[in-house]
Design a protein around this motif. Sequence first.
Motif, mmCIF file in Angstrom:
data_model
loop_
_atom_site.group_PDB
_atom_site.id
_atom_site.type_symbol
_atom_site.label_atom_id
_atom_site.label_comp_id
_atom_site.label_asym_id
_atom_site.label_seq_id
_atom_site.Cartn_x
_atom_site.Cartn_y
_atom_site.Cartn_z
ATOM 1 N N VAL A 56 2.681 -0.590 -6.059
ATOM 2 C CA VAL A 56 2.230 0.224 -4.931
ATOM 3 C C VAL A 56 0.811 0.692 -5.237
ATOM 4 O O VAL A 56 0.592 1.511 -6.132
ATOM 5 C CB VAL A 56 3.161 1.431 -4.697
ATOM 6 N N SER A 57 -0.122 0.144 -4.496
ATOM 7 C CA SER A 57 -1.524 0.434 -4.780
ATOM 8 C C SER A 57 -2.374 0.159 -3.554
ATOM 9 O O SER A 57 -2.066 -0.745 -2.771
ATOM 10 C CB SER A 57 -2.011 -0.422 -5.946
ATOM 11 N N SER A 58 -3.432 0.922 -3.396
ATOM 12 C CA SER A 58 -4.370 0.672 -2.306
ATOM 13 C C SER A 58 -5.503 -0.235 -2.785
ATOM 14 O O SER A 58 -6.392 -0.579 -2.006
ATOM 15 C CB SER A 58 -4.911 1.991 -1.761
ATOM 16 N N LYS A 72 5.327 5.105 -3.023
ATOM 17 C CA LYS A 72 4.286 5.865 -3.709
ATOM 18 C C LYS A 72 3.812 5.069 -4.926
ATOM 19 O O LYS A 72 4.567 4.247 -5.466
ATOM 20 C CB LYS A 72 4.851 7.207 -4.188
ATOM 21 N N PRO A 73 2.611 5.338 -5.407
ATOM 22 C CA PRO A 73 2.140 4.622 -6.605
ATOM 23 C C PRO A 73 3.093 4.777 -7.791
ATOM 24 O O PRO A 73 3.236 3.847 -8.592
ATOM 25 C CB PRO A 73 0.783 5.287 -6.880
ATOM 26 N N GLU A 74 3.762 5.909 -7.879
ATOM 27 C CA GLU A 74 4.689 6.116 -8.996
ATOM 28 C C GLU A 74 5.974 5.297 -8.876
ATOM 29 O O GLU A 74 6.799 5.295 -9.792
ATOM 30 C CB GLU A 74 5.037 7.606 -9.160
ATOM 31 N N ASP A 75 6.155 4.615 -7.757
ATOM 32 C CA ASP A 75 7.286 3.693 -7.627
ATOM 33 C C ASP A 75 6.984 2.338 -8.259
ATOM 34 O O ASP A 75 7.865 1.476 -8.336
ATOM 35 C CB ASP A 75 7.643 3.477 -6.151
ATOM 36 N N THR A 76 5.758 2.141 -8.687
ATOM 37 C CA THR A 76 5.378 0.881 -9.325
ATOM 38 C C THR A 76 6.201 0.661 -10.583
ATOM 39 O O THR A 76 6.234 1.512 -11.471
ATOM 40 C CB THR A 76 3.879 0.885 -9.675
ATOM 41 N N GLN A 99 0.836 -1.201 0.000
ATOM 42 C CA GLN A 99 0.000 0.000 0.000
ATOM 43 C C GLN A 99 0.872 1.253 0.000
ATOM 44 O O GLN A 99 2.015 1.218 0.482
ATOM 45 C CB GLN A 99 -0.911 0.005 1.214
ATOM 46 N N PRO A 100 0.355 2.338 -0.505
ATOM 47 C CA PRO A 100 1.108 3.608 -0.449
ATOM 48 C C PRO A 100 1.518 3.924 0.983
ATOM 49 O O PRO A 100 0.733 3.746 1.921
ATOM 50 C CB PRO A 100 0.100 4.626 -0.976
ATOM 51 N N SER A 108 8.271 4.494 2.484
ATOM 52 C CA SER A 108 7.346 5.560 2.056
ATOM 53 C C SER A 108 7.015 5.426 0.571
ATOM 54 O O SER A 108 7.087 6.399 -0.197
ATOM 55 C CB SER A 108 7.968 6.938 2.334
#
Length: 120
Positions: A118-120, A86-90, A13-14, A84
């Motif tokens: 990285v996603s909720s 973030k979705p952009e780290d996917t 998760q983020p 920490s």
Amino acid sequence: QVQLVESGGGLVQPGGSLTVSCAVSGPVFSINEVNWDRQAPGKQRELVTAMTSRGVTSYSDSVKGRFTISRDNAKKTVTLQMNSLKPEDTAVYYCNVQGFTRILEEYNVWGQGTQVTVSS
């Protein structure tokens, strides 16, 4: 033949943390520079972090302060600790290791890649 096997990665998760590792096998005499790259869908591959043989590290601006590269030469492993997130780290994360074999030939090898989402 020197080979890398990556492990870790997965879904987080983020704001969460994840660790990816890279194990080096084969006739390794030395491990010099190690790097982690990543490639997100539809984007160019980018260098995330690097560490020289003397332990000097560098990080892309996008991950500075959140990611940490480390190495254990005795165990022949390279680790990327990601905090920490973030979705952009996917992305798919790739380990790269350079050094010399026991017969003093240079090697420059890549891992197979491991998916980090990285996603909720």
